[in-house]
Design an enzyme around this catalytic site. Structure first.
Site, short mmCIF file in Angstrom:
data_model
loop_
_atom_site.label_atom_id
_atom_site.label_comp_id
_atom_site.label_asym_id
_atom_site.label_seq_id
_atom_site.Cartn_x
_atom_site.Cartn_y
_atom_site.Cartn_z
N ASP A 1 0.85 -1.18 0.00
CA ASP A 1 0.00 0.00 0.00
C ASP A 1 0.89 1.24 0.00
O ASP A 1 2.02 1.20 0.50
CB ASP A 1 -0.88 0.02 1.25
CG ASP A 1 -1.68 -1.26 1.40
OD1 ASP A 1 -2.49 -1.55 0.52
OD2 ASP A 1 -1.49 -1.96 2.42
N ASP B 1 -1.92 -2.90 -4.61
CA ASP B 1 -2.73 -3.23 -3.45
C ASP B 1 -3.58 -2.00 -3.14
O ASP B 1 -4.25 -1.47 -4.01
CB ASP B 1 -1.85 -3.68 -2.29
CG ASP B 1 -2.63 -4.42 -1.21
OD1 ASP B 1 -3.86 -4.59 -1.36
OD2 ASP B 1 -2.03 -4.84 -0.21
N ASP C 1 -4.22 1.79 4.10
CA ASP C 1 -4.80 0.81 5.01
C ASP C 1 -4.65 1.31 6.44
O ASP C 1 -3.59 1.82 6.82
CB ASP C 1 -4.11 -0.55 4.87
CG ASP C 1 -4.68 -1.39 3.73
OD1 ASP C 1 -5.50 -0.86 2.96
OD2 ASP C 1 -4.30 -2.56 3.61
N ARG D 1 -14.01 0.55 -2.04
CA ARG D 1 -13.33 0.78 -0.75
C ARG D 1 -12.96 2.24 -0.53
O ARG D 1 -11.79 2.59 -0.46
CB ARG D 1 -12.08 -0.10 -0.61
CG ARG D 1 -12.36 -1.59 -0.69
CD ARG D 1 -11.09 -2.39 -0.43
NE ARG D 1 -11.34 -3.83 -0.59
CZ ARG D 1 -10.41 -4.76 -0.44
NH1 ARG D 1 -9.17 -4.42 -0.12
NH2 ARG D 1 -10.71 -6.03 -0.60
#
Length: 446
Positions: A224, A263, A267, A322
């Site tokens: 990420d 990815d 996060d 997301r």
């Protein structure tokens, strides 16, 4: 470092306000609302999160490296200089100023490859015709194509990750500062600020083929742009997260599946807490933001009662999903602008996951023809949410009601069970597209 105070005042009607931001005067058109109603003292590197500005201001608040002495202020232009600055001074307050774009993978993927690694050999051995779909590759020995891939991936992991210490401010200088191919690890620390930086998503040079992921297999990738892992009091402000020159549309296909090399963009996981993400741009990406990374009992034991995050005045554009997907956390998302594009195969914005307590209010959504407001919400688990005063294409829309009417098999319940109090100025959602599109992202402060 010079000292300046800047402020934008609300106006009763159309006006143009001169805004002194760090080192640049901007003219902002303001119409009946406050544009970025914030006050900061000192230059951008000395900025701290204002009291009441989201979950990041809870308790001790977030000041990053604002108290750094002159010996702990660094200006870096290379990846080596950046990593060296991170290590200097331990957890003493520090400010790291990033000048220009720093490439963590400047030497290319071949520089990480383990001796003997051969991608063509990997494709031959693990093709569905030879390997099938019944067994994953975890038991493959170290001298196999998969073993050599693992070794190569470990080399990249070491090279492109940078661990950010406590009491640190990372700030971009000017309009073109940022990172390519880097993964910032904000892990098990307190009090970090990241501002005015553009992050081009790192490319995983060595994705793993998993024949058992779906009925036809899948490529899985790591890295990420930024990970907040078990950390507290984090402020991410005026950054841009993007796939940049390497969108998914440029990636090849093997075994009939896209060779996925991305990815997430951000996060927030493993019991992280007290995070404010404000005035950022998240764009041109698939799996964008994950809050809580698993439904498992072991994850629940760590995440339950944590993952308190605020998103406000962010621009989410040309994303697939997301924005964010939430598990467990009390997430407050207000005054954000979500822009969908058919070309990016929009799936949903908010993912409602295990024990999530999402409050999504006063947001604006711009959806193209053919994309229903019912898809803004996606139910993964039973978890009530609050979704009030949201506008879709300029029209007040009850997102829960629209979702339930069109997708009755995934009926959502209303009422997150808590009321956010850590908010500063809340703008009218009808004004959000103009305010956010103008003010969000890197290069707007310096």
């Amino acid at each position: 470092m010079n000292t300046q105070r800047w402020h934008v005042h609300a106006t009763a009607g159309p006006a143009t306000t001169a805004l002194l931001v760090g080192c640049t005067v901007l003219a902002l058109a303001v119409t009946g609302t406050t544009a970025q109603a914030q006050t900061r003292t000192g230059d951008v590197g000395r900025g701290t999160l204002a009291a009441g500005d989201g979950w990041g201001s809870e308790g001790t608040g977030t000041s990053g490296g604002a108290a750094a002495d002159a010996a702990h202020v660094y200006t870096v232009t290379t990846w080596a200089e950046f990593k060296a600055a991170l290590k200097n001074g331990g957890t003493a307050p520090k400010i790291i100023q990033v000048k220009g774009t720093i490439d963590a993978n400047a030497e290319g993927c071949d520089s990480f490859a383990a001796p003997g690694y051969d991608f063509d050999a990997y494709l031959r051995k693990y093709s569905p015709e030879n390997w099938g779909y019944g067994t994953n590759l975890d038991a493959e020995p170290d001298d196999s194509p998969e073993g050599l891939r693992r070794a190569s991936a470990a080399n990249q992991d070491t090279a492109i990750k940078a661990e950010i210490p406590a009491n640190t401010t990372l700030v971009g200088l000017g309009k073109d500062a940022g990172f390519k191919g880097a993964s910032l690890q904000i892990k098990a620390v307190d009090n970090v600020i990241v501002r005015n930086l553009t992050f081009e998503s790192p490319l995983d040079c060595f994705p793993q083929w998993d024949p058992t992921d779906t009925s036809v297999g899948n490529w899985n990738s790591e890295y990420d742009s930024a990970v907040v892992y078990g950390s507290t009091h984090i402020w991410l402000d005026h950054n841009t997260f993007t796939d940049g020159d390497h969108p998914d549309s440029t990636l090849p296909t093997y075994f009939g599946r896209i060779f996925e090399q991305h990815d997430g963009e951000l996060d927030i996981v493993k019991g992280a807490d007290y995070v404010t993400a404000s005035w950022n741009v998240f764009t041109d990406h698939d799996k964008t933001i994950l809050i809580g990374n698993s439904d498992s009992a072991s994850t629940a034991a760590v995440d339950r009662g944590h993952l308190k995050v605020t998103f406000h005045h962010n621009l989410f554009s040309n994303l697939v999903e997301r924005a964010p997907r939430v598990r467990f956390g009390q997430v407050d998302s207000y005054n954000n602008h979500f822009v969908a594009d058919d070309g990016y195969s929009y799936s949903y914005s908010y993912g409602i996951g295990m024990e999530s307590q999402l409050v999504a209010e006063h947001n604006a959504f711009t959806l193209p023809a053919g994309v229903s407001a019912a898809t803004v919400l996606k139910k993964w688990k039973e978890a009530p949410l609050t979704a009030a005063d949201n506008y879709v294409n300029g029209v007040a829309t009850d997102l829960i009601a629209v979702h339930n009417a069109e997708i009755p098999a995934e009926t959502l319940q209303s009422g997150a069970g808590w009321t956010p109090t850590l908010r500063t100025k809340v703008d009218s959602p009808r004004a959000v597209p103009r305010i956010v599109d103008h003010g969000a992202g890197a290069g707007k402060i310096c």
